[in-house]
Every structure is written in C-alpha cells, then in structure tokens.
Design an enzyme around this catalytic site. Structure first.
Site, PDB file in Angstrom:
ATOM      1  N   GLU A 181      -7.063   4.411   7.512  1.00 47.35           N
ATOM      2  CA  GLU A 181      -6.940   5.841   7.190  1.00 47.35           C
ATOM      3  C   GLU A 181      -8.204   6.354   6.503  1.00 47.35           C
ATOM      4  OE1 GLU A 181      -3.101   5.466   5.314  1.00 47.35           O
ATOM      5  OE2 GLU A 181      -2.322   4.898   7.280  1.00 47.35           O
ATOM      6  N   ASN A 186       0.873  -1.174   0.000  1.00 45.75           N
ATOM      7  CA  ASN A 186       0.000   0.000   0.000  1.00 45.75           C
ATOM      8  C   ASN A 186       0.910   1.224   0.000  1.00 45.75           C
ATOM      9  OD1 ASN A 186      -1.825   2.028   0.442  1.00 45.75           O
ATOM     10  ND2 ASN A 186      -2.258   1.493   2.574  1.00 45.75           N
ATOM     11  N   TRP A 187       1.009   1.840  -1.166  1.00 48.65           N
ATOM     12  CA  TRP A 187       1.929   2.997  -1.278  1.00 48.65           C
ATOM     13  C   TRP A 187       1.339   4.269  -0.670  1.00 48.65           C
ATOM     14  CZ3 TRP A 187       4.160   2.540  -6.994  1.00 48.65           C
ATOM     15  CH2 TRP A 187       5.079   1.488  -7.008  1.00 48.65           C
ATOM     16  N   LYS A 188       0.085   4.204  -0.240  1.00 51.75           N
ATOM     17  CA  LYS A 188      -0.591   5.389   0.305  1.00 51.75           C
ATOM     18  C   LYS A 188      -0.404   6.577  -0.654  1.00 51.75           C
ATOM     19  CE  LYS A 188       0.227   3.502   4.837  1.00 51.75           C
ATOM     20  NZ  LYS A 188      -0.074   3.644   6.244  1.00 51.75           N
ATOM     21  N   GLY A 206       2.750  -0.960   4.328  1.00 53.41           N
ATOM     22  CA  GLY A 206       2.864   0.434   3.915  1.00 53.41           C
ATOM     23  C   GLY A 206       4.329   0.826   3.769  1.00 53.41           C
ATOM     24  N   GLY A 207       4.895   1.355   4.829  1.00 56.46           N
ATOM     25  CA  GLY A 207       6.255   1.916   4.807  1.00 56.46           C
ATOM     26  C   GLY A 207       7.304   1.045   4.124  1.00 56.46           C
ATOM     27  N   SER A 221       3.146  -2.167  10.421  1.00 57.12           N
ATOM     28  CA  SER A 221       4.595  -2.095  10.648  1.00 57.12           C
ATOM     29  C   SER A 221       5.329  -3.402  10.335  1.00 57.12           C
ATOM     30  CB  SER A 221       4.884  -1.632  12.084  1.00 57.12           C
ATOM     31  OG  SER A 221       4.336  -0.341  12.293  1.00 57.12           O
ATOM     32  N   GLU A 257      -5.637  -5.272  10.429  1.00 53.29           N
ATOM     33  CA  GLU A 257      -4.697  -4.172  10.612  1.00 53.29           C
ATOM     34  C   GLU A 257      -5.045  -3.397  11.886  1.00 53.29           C
ATOM     35  OE1 GLU A 257      -2.517  -3.184   6.767  1.00 53.29           O
ATOM     36  OE2 GLU A 257      -4.109  -1.742   7.037  1.00 53.29           O
ATOM     37  N   GLY A 286       1.852   2.286  10.538  1.00 57.39           N
ATOM     38  CA  GLY A 286       2.741   3.432  10.348  1.00 57.39           C
ATOM     39  C   GLY A 286       3.367   3.926  11.641  1.00 57.39           C
ATOM     40  N   HIS A 336      -9.627   0.744   4.651  1.00 56.79           N
ATOM     41  CA  HIS A 336      -8.349   0.981   5.331  1.00 56.79           C
ATOM     42  C   HIS A 336      -8.581   1.929   6.502  1.00 56.79           C
ATOM     43  CE1 HIS A 336      -4.268   2.364   6.097  1.00 56.79           C
ATOM     44  NE2 HIS A 336      -3.872   1.244   5.527  1.00 56.79           N
TER      45      HIS A 336
HETATM   46  C1  PEP Z   1      -0.844   0.001   5.765  1.00 53.66           C
HETATM   47  O1  PEP Z   1      -0.734   1.039   5.151  1.00 53.66           O
HETATM   48  O2  PEP Z   1      -1.825  -0.724   5.567  1.00 53.66           O
HETATM   49  C2  PEP Z   1       0.205  -0.372   6.728  1.00 53.66           C
HETATM   50  C3  PEP Z   1       0.102  -1.521   7.358  1.00 53.66           C
HETATM   51  O3  PEP Z   1       1.222   0.517   6.887  1.00 53.66           O
HETATM   52  P1  PEP Z   1       2.636   0.240   7.642  1.00 53.66           P
HETATM   53  O4  PEP Z   1       3.184  -1.050   7.088  1.00 53.66           O
HETATM   54  O5  PEP Z   1       3.485   1.419   7.301  1.00 53.66           O
HETATM   55  O6  PEP Z   1       2.336   0.120   9.102  1.00 53.66           O
END
Ligand code: PEP
Length: 250
Positions: free
Chosen positions: A98, A10-12, A235-236, A214, A168, A174, A96
C-alpha cells in the site's frame, strides 16, 4: 536451523485509542504464556503509545507501519525513526504494497528507510511482492529479486539475519484471495536462496521470512506447516482479538 515463528498484525488505518485498548484487554489473556511464536502488533502511529502501555509485562513486540529515513527536519507529516524508538517500537513495516502502490514509494526510498531503521535499532519488516499482471506475465521471480536487491543495497551483511522479510503478493492483500501454499513456498524459497547466494548460510538460515495475503485462522496451518515459512503478516484477520489469537494455534 530452527527459527522462531512470528505472527504479525498490520492494523493499517483502523481503530481508535479506545478500541486499541479494548483489543489488548481482550487479546492478552488469550495469548498469555504462549512462547512458541513471536507476536508483533503494528498499530497506526497515534495508537502506538497506548499499545505500548497495554503490552507492559508481556513479550508482545511493537511495530510501526512506516517511517521516514531522515533524523529530523522539514518533512511535514513524516515520522522519524528515533520517535518510534522513543515510543517503544521494536520493528517497522517498510515497503508495504500500500505504501508502494497507493503512495508511490520507490525501491530507492525503501532502501533508505531500511538502512535508517537498522541504524536506529529498529527491525525492518520488509515487504516484497508481485502485482497480478506481473504474476500473469510470469515475472514474479524477477520482480521479487529486483525489489530485494534494491531494498537491501548497501545494507551491512551483519544486519541481514535480523531483518524480517514478508512475501506479500499484491493481488492477495485484503482481497480474500490467498496464495496457495505452493506459491508461497516457491516465492519464499527463492527469497531465501537469494539471501544465501548474496550473504551466506548463516544469514539465510537465520532470516525470518513471512507470508502475507488474506491469512486467516482457516488457512494459516497450510503455510505454517511449510519448513521455509516462518510466520505471517496479517491485516484483516488481526483486527479482532479472537481471530488474531486463533492465528497462534497453527
Ligand atoms: C497486510 O496488510 O499486509 C495484509 C496481508 O492484509 P490482509 O491479511 O488483509 O490480506
């Protein structure tokens, strides 16, 4: 039952078209020939076409990070499912945290999106997860079951096995604070049991449930060794070709 793992990016709201192309040019050779896992990349909308071009000839799956449920109309700023299909999307992330907590998406809205995605042959990657205060109040199970029940309300049973669910925990996204393998296993087992009780063994055996929060190369092994965890939504650590490719080595 063996389910094929999936590692999803997930590049957000990150990267330009140029950066997405550069990512793909570096990433693809690193995962060439890998067959043990599905790889899904979900870029922001304006980058989808470029990633679709770059993935040609590979098995990489492509997804969007959101969509609206209507076909078309006066919905300024929204994107319709058929538009995503036309761009080559296989999947769409829905619900998600967010979207839920920054943009106020409700379970009712997410349910409409899930049904619309399925009707348009897009696989929903449905995210569910508890907030920190809910975990501390020991409401995790209740929150997860409520989100699931609402998101899947009215979804035909024959679609269930195709959906991908991502557990999640909001406090782990994040933040660098990942859930323990035990937390993830407990939550994912609960989700699978819910699917089993509502839709039967075939659906609960086939549905893929990912952990997200994470995840990085240093901790992915902890999750992937668990029988009930089918992959990760990341994500990250999905933003750099080397770290995203390293996540496939679980
Ligand atoms: C996400 O964006 O769904 C996510 C899990 O982000 P991160 O891996 O950065 O926690």
């Amino acid at each position: 039952m063996t389910r094929k793992p999936m590692i999803a990016a997930n590049w957000k709201m990150h990267k330009t078209i140029k950066e997405a192309k550069a990512f793909m040019a570096e990433f693809l050779p690193k995962v060439a020939g890998m067959k043990h896992t599905d790889i899904l990349i979900c870029p922001p909308f304006p980058l989808i076409a470029a990633v679709n071009d770059s993935r040609e000839g590979t098995d990489i799956l492509l997804g969007a990070q959101n969509m609206y449920f209507e076909e078309k109309g006066a919905f300024t700023g929204e994107v319709a499912p058929a538009m995503l299909k036309e761009l080559g999307c296989d999947c769409v992330i829905l619900g998600h945290s967010e979207r839920r907590w920054v943009f106020g998406e409700t379970n009712e809205l997410i349910n409409k999106k899930v049904k619309s995605a399925l009707e348009h042959d897009l696989i929903p990657v449905l995210c569910v997860g508890e907030k920190l205060e809910e975990r501390e109040a020991e409401q995790t199970d209740q929150v997860l079951l409520h989100q699931l029940e609402k998101a899947l309300e009215g979804v035909e049973e024959s679609y269930i096995a195709n959906i991908i669910i991502a557990y999640e925990p909001v406090w782990a996204i994040g933040t660098g604070k990942n859930a323990t393998a035990e937390d993830a296993e407990k939550a994912i087992s609960l989700i699978r049991e819910y699917i089993h009780s509502k839709y039967g063994t075939d659906s609960s055996d086939k549905i893929r449930i990912l952990y997200g929060g994470s995840v990085k190369p240093a901790n992915i092994g902890e999750y992937m060794k668990l029988e009930t965890v089918d992959g990760a939504l990341v994500g990250g650590a999905s933003l750099e070709p080397a770290s995203f490719a390293a996540l496939m080595e679980f």
